[in-house]
Write a protein that holds these residues in place. Structure first.
Motif, PDB file in Angstrom:
ATOM      1  N   HIS A   1     -51.710  14.697  32.385  1.00 28.18           N
ATOM      2  CA  HIS A   1     -51.906  13.267  32.636  1.00 28.18           C
ATOM      3  C   HIS A   1     -50.888  12.450  31.843  1.00 28.18           C
ATOM      4  O   HIS A   1     -50.981  12.342  30.624  1.00 28.18           O
ATOM      5  CB  HIS A   1     -53.320  12.846  32.257  1.00 28.18           C
ATOM      6  N   HIS A   2     -49.906  11.894  32.559  1.00 23.00           N
ATOM      7  CA  HIS A   2     -48.918  11.028  31.914  1.00 23.00           C
ATOM      8  C   HIS A   2     -49.554   9.650  31.694  1.00 23.00           C
ATOM      9  O   HIS A   2     -50.202   9.108  32.593  1.00 23.00           O
ATOM     10  CB  HIS A   2     -47.681  10.900  32.803  1.00 23.00           C
ATOM     11  N   PRO A   3     -49.386   9.067  30.499  1.00 22.70           N
ATOM     12  CA  PRO A   3     -50.056   7.785  30.211  1.00 22.70           C
ATOM     13  C   PRO A   3     -49.661   6.645  31.142  1.00 22.70           C
ATOM     14  O   PRO A   3     -50.406   5.673  31.296  1.00 22.70           O
ATOM     15  CB  PRO A   3     -49.635   7.486  28.764  1.00 22.70           C
ATOM     16  N   ASP A   4     -48.487   6.766  31.800  1.00 28.20           N
ATOM     17  CA  ASP A   4     -48.052   5.688  32.694  1.00 28.20           C
ATOM     18  C   ASP A   4     -48.440   5.916  34.152  1.00 28.20           C
ATOM     19  O   ASP A   4     -48.181   5.060  35.006  1.00 28.20           O
ATOM     20  CB  ASP A   4     -46.520   5.528  32.628  1.00 28.20           C
TER      21      ASP A   4
ATOM     22  N   PHE B   1     -46.853   9.338  42.272  1.00 28.58           N
ATOM     23  CA  PHE B   1     -46.392   9.250  40.894  1.00 28.58           C
ATOM     24  C   PHE B   1     -46.991  10.469  40.219  1.00 28.58           C
ATOM     25  O   PHE B   1     -48.216  10.573  40.072  1.00 28.58           O
ATOM     26  CB  PHE B   1     -46.908   7.978  40.209  1.00 28.58           C
ATOM     27  N   GLY B   2     -46.156  11.420  39.843  1.00 30.84           N
ATOM     28  CA  GLY B   2     -46.716  12.653  39.293  1.00 30.84           C
ATOM     29  C   GLY B   2     -45.789  13.372  38.345  1.00 30.84           C
ATOM     30  O   GLY B   2     -44.683  12.917  38.043  1.00 30.84           O
ATOM     31  N   VAL B   3     -46.266  14.506  37.891  1.00 30.60           N
ATOM     32  CA  VAL B   3     -45.517  15.312  36.930  1.00 30.60           C
ATOM     33  C   VAL B   3     -45.236  16.683  37.534  1.00 30.60           C
ATOM     34  O   VAL B   3     -45.835  17.083  38.533  1.00 30.60           O
ATOM     35  CB  VAL B   3     -46.306  15.476  35.607  1.00 30.60           C
ATOM     36  N   ASP B   4     -44.318  17.380  36.917  1.00 26.13           N
ATOM     37  CA  ASP B   4     -43.963  18.735  37.331  1.00 26.13           C
ATOM     38  C   ASP B   4     -44.933  19.712  36.672  1.00 26.13           C
ATOM     39  O   ASP B   4     -44.887  19.920  35.457  1.00 26.13           O
ATOM     40  CB  ASP B   4     -42.523  19.020  36.901  1.00 26.13           C
TER      41      ASP B   4
END
Length: 332
Positions: free
Chosen positions: A153-156, A270-273
């Protein structure tokens, strides 16, 4: 007397021969030093994953890649709970019974089950939204106990998603489908609700218990919303194509919280790898197995980067223009 002397001579000769034989042993027969022994040791890692879906699978691949890069000899016991929490408990109990060297827990329920069974075996988690709220660790900086790991979970991620839904898509009512029994999901929904007021958005919710419920739940709110926002809920993500099909048919933009959902039919994300997130967990496991650090002393980590990706085919289908100033990575 001559007989006794002969015996003593024979014994002496044998002793000398034995000593010479011992001293003339080849270098290969000498015992390896401690460094060599350690480098050749094989470790057993129990891998417990909540279910099969691309994001979790990528996290496991990233974890294994980090172990491989470190040159550590590992045997994996790969277990998948197929979304069944009772299976999570059984898997964790079996790992404790085997006395594995480390448990890699891929998802919040998997990590919680492992911690409920052992406070001695090191546990490294990944794919967890709120490890403190899930009571896996005391704090991100100082985990304490036998657990550490990486959050996905990225804070942004939530602020960026809500800002985009409001300012770029002009949404007012945002639909979401999630499993209320999953701690990961409750944590995300709580954060979304706290921030929605400042963007003037209203959340329309539908909850599910199993992946079989996902399509019907999505259909139940499709005519009430201007856009969908799909959080990283394992139950929903495992049946993501159902959500995407309903949203695309209704020409409602579907924004996801993980990049892997874009190729599966999301309009954007909007996501992460997840590979990167899993790789970070693997690097922590390397330190633990090498005896360089204990879980309690390795800070838990959030994702380092947040990306925005748009599915061109879906954008064309639902008639949403992709603007250059979005600076999006385009999936075609």
């Amino acid at each position: 007397m001559r007989f006794k002397k002969s015996i003593f001579s024979l014994v002496g000769a044998l002793f000398i021969l034995g000593a010479c034989s011992s001293n003339s042993a080849s270098p290969e027969s000498e015992p390896a030093d401690e460094g060599e022994k350690e480098s050749k040791e094989t470790y057993t890692i129990g891998v417990t994953q909540l279910m099969e879906h691309p994001a979790l699978n990528l996290a496991t691949e990233g974890f294994q890649k980090a172990i491989e890069e470190a040159g550590i000899d590992v045997e994996y016991d790969m277990q998948n709970a197929q979304g069944d929490n009772s299976a999570n408990d059984t898997i964790a109990s079996n790992f404790v019974g085997q006395n594995v060297d480390l448990i890699f827990a891929n998802s919040t329920p998997s990590a919680q089950a492992a911690l409920s069974k052992t406070t001695d075996i090191p546990i490294v988690f990944t794919s967890v939204v709120d490890p403190v709220g899930a009571e896996l660790i005391e704090s991100m900086e100082k985990p304490g106990g036998n657990v550490t790991g990486t959050s996905h979970h990225h804070p942004d991620s939530i602020p960026k998603a809500l800002e985009y839904l409001k300012n770029e898509l002009g949404a007012k009512k945002v639909g979401t489908v999630y499993n209320a029994g999953e701690q990961n999901s409750r944590a995300q929904i709580d954060k979304i609700k706290k921030q929605m007021d400042e963007y003037g958005l209203e959340l329309i919710e539908a909850t599910v218990s199993t992946s079989a419920d996902v399509k019907q739940a999505t259909e139940s709110i499709a005519d009430q919303v201007d856009a969908f926002y799909c959080i990283t809920d394992n139950t929903v993500v495992s049946a993501f194509e159902s959500v995407a099909d309903v949203a695309t048919t209704a020409k409602v933009p579907l924004l996801a919280a993980d990049l892997d959902s874009v190729p599966r039919g999301a309009f954007a994300a909007f996501g992460v790898d997840f590979f990167e997130v899993g790789h970070g967990a693997g690097e922590m496991a390397v330190k633990i197995l090498k005896g360089e650090a204990k879980p309690a002393d390795i800070p838990a980590e959030p994702p380092k980067t947040l990306k925005f990706m748009v599915n061109k085919k879906v954008a064309d289908t639902i008639e949403v223009e992709i603007k250059p100033d979005w600076e999006a990575e385009i999936y075609e």
